[in-house]
Design an enzyme around this catalytic site. Structure first.
Site, PDB file in Angstrom:
ATOM      1  N   LYS A 200       3.597   0.771   0.831  1.00 12.21           N
ATOM      2  CA  LYS A 200       2.313   1.415   0.552  1.00 12.21           C
ATOM      3  C   LYS A 200       2.306   2.881   0.959  1.00 12.21           C
ATOM      4  CE  LYS A 200      -0.630  -2.664   0.382  1.00 12.21           C
ATOM      5  NZ  LYS A 200       0.356  -3.744   0.673  1.00 12.21           N
TER       6      LYS A 200
HETATM    7  C1  LIG Z   1       0.576  -4.821  -0.127  1.00 16.13           C
HETATM    8  C2  LIG Z   1       1.835  -5.573   0.114  1.00 16.13           C
HETATM    9  C3  LIG Z   1       2.365  -6.455  -0.861  1.00 16.13           C
HETATM   10  C4  LIG Z   1       1.642  -6.776  -2.144  1.00 16.13           C
HETATM   11  O1  LIG Z   1       1.646  -5.707  -3.045  1.00 16.13           O
HETATM   12  P1  LIG Z   1       0.649  -5.701  -4.295  1.00 16.13           P
HETATM   13  O2  LIG Z   1       0.823  -4.390  -4.937  1.00 16.13           O
HETATM   14  O3  LIG Z   1      -0.713  -5.913  -3.719  1.00 16.13           O
HETATM   15  O4  LIG Z   1       1.050  -6.850  -5.183  1.00 16.13           O
HETATM   16  C5  LIG Z   1       3.578  -7.053  -0.606  1.00 16.13           C
HETATM   17  N1  LIG Z   1       4.238  -6.831   0.549  1.00 16.13           N
HETATM   18  C6  LIG Z   1       3.757  -6.014   1.509  1.00 16.13           C
HETATM   19  C7  LIG Z   1       4.512  -5.850   2.771  1.00 16.13           C
HETATM   20  C8  LIG Z   1       2.545  -5.345   1.321  1.00 16.13           C
HETATM   21  O5  LIG Z   1       2.061  -4.542   2.286  1.00 16.13           O
END
Ligand SMILES: *Cc1c(COP(=O)(O)O)cnc(C)c1O
Length: 440
Positions: free
Chosen positions: A109
């Protein structure tokens, strides 16, 4: 042809990149979607190894921004967005891991949060230059863990932007809590005595409060904002640069919760990126795997699992994927498969992968790995990679079940754990939040 953004609820008017970023969601509550998918210059693929990473990413994102950030400034934003390694690491002879956890908060993210914060910073600076008046934007977000840290780090010190992060007390890991509560400055962490759903409900309530919004310029930094969604294409292109067997494009397995990440991969594919097949790797929250099987889309309450960043019972970005495939299930199934993996299977996979290949995954990565292996059993001979979406150190309890040795800690962990926590404790009270937002 210029790209504009329309609301998938099709009531609100279309907007440009800047408007879509500043507002996050359309007034009719729809997600913004580009009017067409720009095709990436074919030349990129013929000599991708010779291109600089930032150059590749710039070429991918530039048509989407449409000149609303001038090229030079956009190039700098792109450089800063990917200012950490995104390596493709071989795990078995057929499977690699795309490690997306080398950024400041050790989860993928960071990429979207860094891009979005810099775009918003650019727009508030421009506003001040053009009008002589500062425009204060308040970013309001609820987090179950990784979003909060990435947003806090991404927005730290961004001029003209105050960030308010609501998180459920006692329900995020210690590392995650430190990452979202120790920034200070323009970052305000609110520790809510309640659940993640309470936090989300408070955010929704604030966004629906038109009187409040006439006094405070509110925007959201959740994954539906196009400035978080679109740059997630970057690492799919950078993985292709590192992919050895260019005659056989990869199968890509994406640990999925809200489906923003895999949606960005599918967007990259629609723009011309070579991919053999996509896999949505889900935990027990299996709305999409069921949908691909039965054609029925049935949302449910989120089920708590070890891979808690994917505990989503109603994935908000899936509508974008359906739109990419014109709502044709058969077309979608040609490109996308989905698997649901249990917590036991997740732990077994973490253990087995560590024992057999000396590679430590976090619970999310393990779901991605096992889903990829399942697909490969049915399609022998194919090669691919899974996205390792977070560093294992963020999930120490699960890792402790798998190995006795201490997790090799990323640099900065010790310093992070010693920083003083600065959070405001509050009950899940909408009136309190309104007053707080007005006081900023
Ligand atoms: C947010 C997140 C996900 C999921 O990603 P999406 O884009 O919501 O499908 C998977 N793994 C981790 C570690 C995350 O922080």
């Amino acid at each position: 042809m210029r790209i504009h953004y329309y609301s998938l609820n099709k009531v609100s008017p279309t907007v440009g990149f800047r408007e879509a970023v500043i507002h996050g969601q359309a007034p009719d509550k729809g997600l913004y979607f580009p009017s067409h998918i720009p095709q990436v210059d074919k030349q990129i693929f013929t000599h991708i190894e010779a291109l600089d990473d930032a150059e590749i990413c710039f070429r991918v994102i530039q048509p989407y921004v449409n000149g609303e950030i001038p090229d030079e400034a956009l190039f700098t934003i792109v450089q800063q967005t990917i200012a950490f390694p995104l390596p493709l690491v071989q795990v078995t002879s057929h499977i690699a891991s795309l490690e997306l956890f080398h950024g400041p908060t050790w989860a993928f993210k960071d990429v979207g949060a860094r891009f979005m914060s810099r775009c918003l910073g650019y727009f508030t600076r421009q506003h001040k230059l053009n009008t002589g008046k500062a425009q204060k934007i308040v970013v309001l977000v609820a987090t179950s863990g990784d979003t909060g840290g990435a947003v806090a780090a991404g927005f730290e010190g961004v001029e003209g932007v105050e960030v308010v992060i609501l998180y459920p007390s006692g329900k995020v890991s210690k590392v995650q809590e430190q990452q979202l509560t120790t920034q200070g400055q323009n970052i305000h962490a609110i520790e809510i005595e309640g659940s993640f759903d309470d936090c989300q409900q408070m955010v929704k309530h604030a966004f629906a409060d038109m009187a409040l919004r006439s006094r405070v310029f509110l925007t959201s930094a959740n994954s539906i904002n196009i400035a978080r969604w679109l740059p997630q294409q970057f690492y799919y292109f950078l993985a292709w640069k590192q992919w050895q067997d260019k005659d056989h494009p990869p199968v890509i397995s994406v640990p999925s919760g809200n489906f923003g990440n895999i949606g960005a991969g599918l967007l990259a594919y629609a723009g011309g990126l070579p991919v053999q097949h996509f896999i949505a790797a889900c935990n027990l929250n299996d709305v999409v795997p069921r949908f691909l099987q039965t054609g029925k889309y049935e949302v449910h309450k989120a089920i708590p699992t070890l891979s808690n960043a994917m505990d989503v019972g109603d994935p908000s970005n899936f509508i974008r994927i359906l739109t990419l495939f014109e709502h044709r299930l058969d077309n979608l199934k040609n490109v996308l498969s989905a698997y649901s993996i249990s917590d036991d299977e997740t732990l077994q996979t973490m253990r087995r992968v560590y024992r057999n290949y000396g590679y430590l995954t976090d619970p999310h990565g393990a779901v991605g790995m096992l889903a990829l292996e399942r697909y490969m059993q049915a399609h022998p001979g194919r090669k691919g990679y899974f996205l390792e979406t977070a560093h294992p150190v963020k999930f120490p309890d699960a890792v402790a079940e798998v190995m006795k040795d201490k997790i090799p800690a990323p640099s900065g962990l010790e310093a992070l754990m010693q920083r003083p926590k600065k959070a405001i404790k509050a009950r899940a009270d909408n009136a309190w939040l309104r007053d707080f937002l007005e006081s900023l």
